[in-house]
Design a protein around this motif. Structure first.
Motif, PDB file in Angstrom:
ATOM      1  N   ASN A 218       0.820  -1.208   0.000  1.00 43.30           N
ATOM      2  CA  ASN A 218       0.000   0.000   0.000  1.00 43.30           C
ATOM      3  C   ASN A 218       0.859   1.266   0.000  1.00 43.30           C
ATOM      4  O   ASN A 218       0.532   2.250  -0.670  1.00 43.30           O
ATOM      5  N   LEU A 219       1.955   1.252   0.739  1.00 45.97           N
ATOM      6  CA  LEU A 219       2.869   2.392   0.750  1.00 45.97           C
ATOM      7  C   LEU A 219       3.493   2.602  -0.625  1.00 45.97           C
ATOM      8  O   LEU A 219       3.579   3.732  -1.113  1.00 45.97           O
ATOM      9  N   LEU A 220       3.922   1.514  -1.259  1.00 53.06           N
ATOM     10  CA  LEU A 220       4.516   1.613  -2.593  1.00 53.06           C
ATOM     11  C   LEU A 220       3.498   2.110  -3.620  1.00 53.06           C
ATOM     12  O   LEU A 220       3.833   2.908  -4.501  1.00 53.06           O
ATOM     13  N   GLN A 221       2.271   1.630  -3.504  1.00 51.59           N
ATOM     14  CA  GLN A 221       1.232   2.056  -4.447  1.00 51.59           C
ATOM     15  C   GLN A 221       0.901   3.538  -4.276  1.00 51.59           C
ATOM     16  O   GLN A 221       0.725   4.254  -5.263  1.00 51.59           O
ATOM     17  N   ARG A 222       0.819   3.989  -3.020  1.00 48.73           N
ATOM     18  CA  ARG A 222       0.535   5.412  -2.791  1.00 48.73           C
ATOM     19  C   ARG A 222       1.680   6.283  -3.292  1.00 48.73           C
ATOM     20  O   ARG A 222       1.467   7.349  -3.872  1.00 48.73           O
ATOM     21  N   ARG A 223       2.919   5.828  -3.077  1.00 51.42           N
ATOM     22  CA  ARG A 223       4.076   6.583  -3.570  1.00 51.42           C
ATOM     23  C   ARG A 223       4.060   6.638  -5.096  1.00 51.42           C
ATOM     24  O   ARG A 223       4.364   7.675  -5.692  1.00 51.42           O
ATOM     25  N   GLY A 224       3.700   5.525  -5.720  1.00 52.55           N
ATOM     26  CA  GLY A 224       3.629   5.494  -7.176  1.00 52.55           C
ATOM     27  C   GLY A 224       2.574   6.445  -7.713  1.00 52.55           C
ATOM     28  O   GLY A 224       2.787   7.119  -8.731  1.00 52.55           O
ATOM     29  N   LYS A 225       1.421   6.522  -7.031  1.00 53.62           N
ATOM     30  CA  LYS A 225       0.365   7.427  -7.461  1.00 53.62           C
ATOM     31  C   LYS A 225       0.795   8.885  -7.320  1.00 53.62           C
ATOM     32  O   LYS A 225       0.508   9.714  -8.190  1.00 53.62           O
ATOM     33  N   ARG A 226       1.498   9.192  -6.216  1.00 54.20           N
ATOM     34  CA  ARG A 226       1.967  10.563  -6.023  1.00 54.20           C
ATOM     35  C   ARG A 226       2.981  10.949  -7.089  1.00 54.20           C
ATOM     36  O   ARG A 226       2.938  12.055  -7.636  1.00 54.20           O
ATOM     37  N   THR A 227       3.885  10.012  -7.392  1.00 52.80           N
ATOM     38  CA  THR A 227       4.894  10.274  -8.423  1.00 52.80           C
ATOM     39  C   THR A 227       4.234  10.500  -9.769  1.00 52.80           C
ATOM     40  O   THR A 227       4.617  11.399 -10.530  1.00 52.80           O
TER      41      THR A 227
END
Length: 237
Positions: A218-227
């Protein structure tokens, strides 16, 4: 507009915080379950518990159910994962789901490694009764229970995520995955190769590892969305 975004961000953070607290409590509970069984094992206090449950499961034995349990236990064998996981991984990579691919591997490989370390630490002998299948190694915690919880758990979670994005109902996926994991665990007791405490402890340890990896995903997915949003914003300037 700014107030609306602030309110939405606050609600999102609040939702994440609630999930995080709930997840921590669940993990602590599971660790407590594992610790209790581990302590009882070291104190040689699992005899009555394992004896009662083992007798209950062994009392169910009939030829057709034995064949079924052998088939089920094979679903949790390393040879099965060596076929299923590469296919699953290839699908994720084809869809360019890098974070999901990474977490899939860390969840499964980590579960294997952790289980090996735990087995070596406790070195519990397998049940002193005729095994209905060939096995080797130590007994506590059950590798089939621990790895199936982590492996099929993360695969099921990724399927549920995909189906939710498509607006589809997902409840039956969780039920089917949970039933498969449960049957793999109980098959180990049925086939005389594990004590019930081995399986329960394996489920608990596997669930802890699974939850940790789900949060990491979930952390990686949220970071990917922000990027992605930042890149789209920069391109529009």
């Amino acid at each position: 507009m700014g107030k609306i975004e602030t309110t939405l961000n606050h609600k999102v953070l609040q939702k994440i915080s609630i999930r995080l607290i709930f997840g921590i409590l669940v993990v602590l509970g599971l660790i407590g379950v594992f610790a209790q069984f581990a302590d009882s094992l070291l104190e040689n206090e699992l005899g009555d518990f394992d004896g009662v449950l083992s007798d209950l499961v062994h009392g169910l034995q009939v030829p057709w159910l034995t064949e079924f349990m052998i088939t089920v236990t094979h679903v949790g064998n390393t040879s099965t994962y060596l076929v299923v996981v590469p296919i699953y991984l290839a699908i994720l990579l084809f869809k360019k789901l890098k974070a999901e691919s990474f977490i899939l591997l860390t969840t499964i490989l980590g579960a294997w490694g952790l289980n090996g370390a735990l087995k070596f630490s406790f070195q519990r002998a397998r049940p002193d009764i005729e095994h209905l299948i060939e096995v080797g190694g130590y007994s506590f915690p059950s590798g089939h229970a621990m790895v199936s919880m982590a492996a099929y758990g993360i695969m099921g979670y990724l399927i549920i995520q995909y189906m939710k994005r498509k607006g589809r109902s997902t409840w039956y996926v969780g039920v089917l995955v949970g039933l498969l994991i449960f049957l793999i665990g109980i098959s180990r007791v049925y086939l005389h190769v594990h004590y019930p405490s081995d399986v329960i402890a394996g489920f608990a340890a596997g669930a802890v590892w699974l939850i940790m990896n789900i949060y990491a995903l979930n952390l990686l997915q949220r970071r990917g969305k922000r990027t992605k949003r930042v890149m789209e914003r920069n391109e529009s300037i």
